[in-house]
Design an enzyme around this catalytic site. Structure first.
Site, short mmCIF file in Angstrom:
data_model
loop_
_atom_site.label_atom_id
_atom_site.label_comp_id
_atom_site.label_asym_id
_atom_site.label_seq_id
_atom_site.Cartn_x
_atom_site.Cartn_y
_atom_site.Cartn_z
CB SER A 1 -3.87 5.84 3.48
OG SER A 1 -3.10 5.48 2.37
CB SER B 1 -0.17 4.30 4.10
OG SER B 1 -0.83 5.49 4.51
CE LYS C 1 -0.08 6.75 8.06
NZ LYS C 1 -1.02 6.96 6.94
#
EC number: 6.3.5.7
Length: 491
Positions: free
Chosen positions: A178, A154, A76
């Protein structure tokens, strides 16, 4: 089956038997990433680094190789990776290349993992749909009627990449859901560990008392393997717990006979879709059939969790994001003649931060201001303590894990919430934020499809530091559900 479609466990075994090389496995993933451009999951690819790491993994094969030797992963964009763009999907960090490695990625590399590149996400991890990214929307590999769907947020790029077999697994972060919400939207597994189980050092901060990194994988076994490599005490992170990391994979015995599973009555929300209610009931039956005892429990302060979260998280974000000022790194606005330092701050932040980040910074600044600190922030902190006490009392009464829905719906269309009240988007976190507020471990497991053919997940919440037990319960649920569906390839 192509090599990129393997799970971590399958690839590990194939590598050990010599049926596959790490270079071949990495090349299969890089080819899939090139073909998967329409998903916009990877925002920076690192093929040279990946192939160098894969060759080193092949040379190490055998005795002494790490648990992830030769396993290609996506990272990420919130994790700092030395010499590789790490922008938190924000224009204000455009071009930022850290001179240090996050603890999590360092541990993954020590275990032999291969980094394929950086993954899309909501800007500074603020969002539930991956629509706030400076890189543009990540797209769910699952599709209905040619509509582009959100992969959730997210950690949307991580979820899309794993679901589409662009990588074997990915890292995510979870501040209010998330990891778990995107996992549910894309039919994969995502676990948020206990707060302090995984180091936050080198991860761009959103809300420091809530953020926690975790794995996003194709199976519960893979989540256990990856979490084992990510977890552990880190002296560089004062919130990192100095407690032993158990063998999470060895804990997957599949035996939950006599375990007590709590069903919180407060999670039966008004207007809950019948499909979500039916999925939850099916989950209860599957765990009962495996020998668990199902009991009703009460978590009375659940209804206050969402408003408390959306006071505490923006308050912490407004403090954390104050460091982005255009002075030391990242974007700096072009200044006019006569502009002073305050003008530079204001212009840089106006240009660098997206609308959702600006909104949350403003909310956070407001609730921390002198006239409203007690009315909002202090009250939210008290509610947080009550929510934690509710969970403590349930676990003290003998409950081993708690079963809830993971999301209030399946994935929705990109752009569908653009004109909605922001609170409507925030409601996506209704089942997940309590876990962050209480600092507990939670996992989303894919259990079925809705009437449109989109994946739905259930959430299991565990005792603090009992990720081993939580993963075992999830393993049982996963086996009973038998979810093997994959998105039909359109990209």
């Amino acid at each position: 089956m192509n090599a990129n479609e393997l799970t971590i466990a399958e690839a590990r075994d194939a590598l050990a038997r010599g049926e596959l090389s790490a270079v071949d496995l990495t090349m299969a993933c890089l080819t899939a990433i090139d073909a998967g451009t329409p998903l916009n999951a990877f925002v920076h690819t690192t093929p040279e680094i990946a192939l160098d790491q894969a060759r080193a993994a092949d040379a190490r094969r055998g005795a002494g190789a790490g648990a992830l030797n030769g396993i290609p992963l996506g990272i990420k964009d919130l994790f700092c990776t030395r010499g590789v763009a790490s922008q938190a999907a924000s224009n204000i960090l455009r071009g930022f290349k850290p001179e240090y490695e996050s603890t999590v990625t360092s541990k993954l590399f020590e275990a032999g993992a291969v980094m394929l590149g950086k993954l899309n996400m909501d800007e500074f991890a603020m969002g539930s749909s991956n629509e706030t990214s400076c890189y543009g929307d990540a797209v769910n590999p699952w599709k209905v009627d040619d509509r582009r769907l959100t992969p959730g947020g997210s950690s949307g790029g991580s979820a899309a990449a794993v679901a589409a077999d662009l990588c074997l697994a990915a890292t995510g972060t979870d501040t209010g859901g998330s990891i778990r919400q995107p996992a549910a939207f894309t039919g994969i597994v995502g676990i948020k560990p206990t707060y302090g189980r995984v180091s936050r050092w080198g991860i761009v901060a959103f809300a420091s008392s809530l953020d926690q990194a975790g794995p996003m994988t194709k199976s519960v076994r893979d989540a256990a393997i990856l979490l084992g490599a990510m977890a552990g005490h880190d002296p560089k992170d004062s919130t990192s717990a100095d407690i032993p990391v158990p063998d999470f994979e060895a804990a997957l015995t599949g035996d939950i006979r006599g375990r007590k599973i709590g069903i919180p009555r407060e999670y039966r929300m008004e207007g809950m879709p019948a499909e979500i209610e039916a999925l939850w009931a099916r989950g209860r039956e599957m765990l009962a059939d495996a020998g668990a005892e199902i009991v009703d429990i009460s978590l009375p302060h659940t209804k206050y969790a969402l408003p408390a979260y959306y006071v505490i998280a923006p308050a912490e974000a407004s403090s954390n994001l104050a460091r982005y000022d255009g002075v030391r790194y990242g974007h700096r606005a072009r200044l006019g003649q006569g502009d002073g330092i305050v003008d530079m701050y204001e212009k840089t932040r106006a240009e660098g931060f997206g609308k959702e980040v600006q909104r949350r910074v403003m909310i956070g600044t407001y609730v921390l201001s002198a006239g409203f600190y007690d009315a909002y922030y202090n009250r939210a902190r008290k509610v947080r303590a009550l929510i934690k006490r509710d969970f403590d009392e349930a676990f003290a009464a003998g409950v081993d894990a708690i079963l809830t829905p993971a999301t209030p719906s399946s994935a929705f269309g990109l752009g569908e919430m653009a004109d909605a009240d922001p609170v409507a988007m925030y409601l996506n976190d209704v089942f997940t934020v309590t876990v962050n507020l209480a600092g507990l471990p939670g996992i989303s497991v894919p259990v079925g499809l809705d009437a449109k053919g989109l994946p739905l997940g259930l959430q299991l919440i565990g005792r603090p530091w009992d990720e081993a037990g939580l993963l075992n319960h999830a393993h049982v649920l996963e086996r009973a559900a038998g979810f093997v569906e994959k998105p039909r390839k359109w990209w």
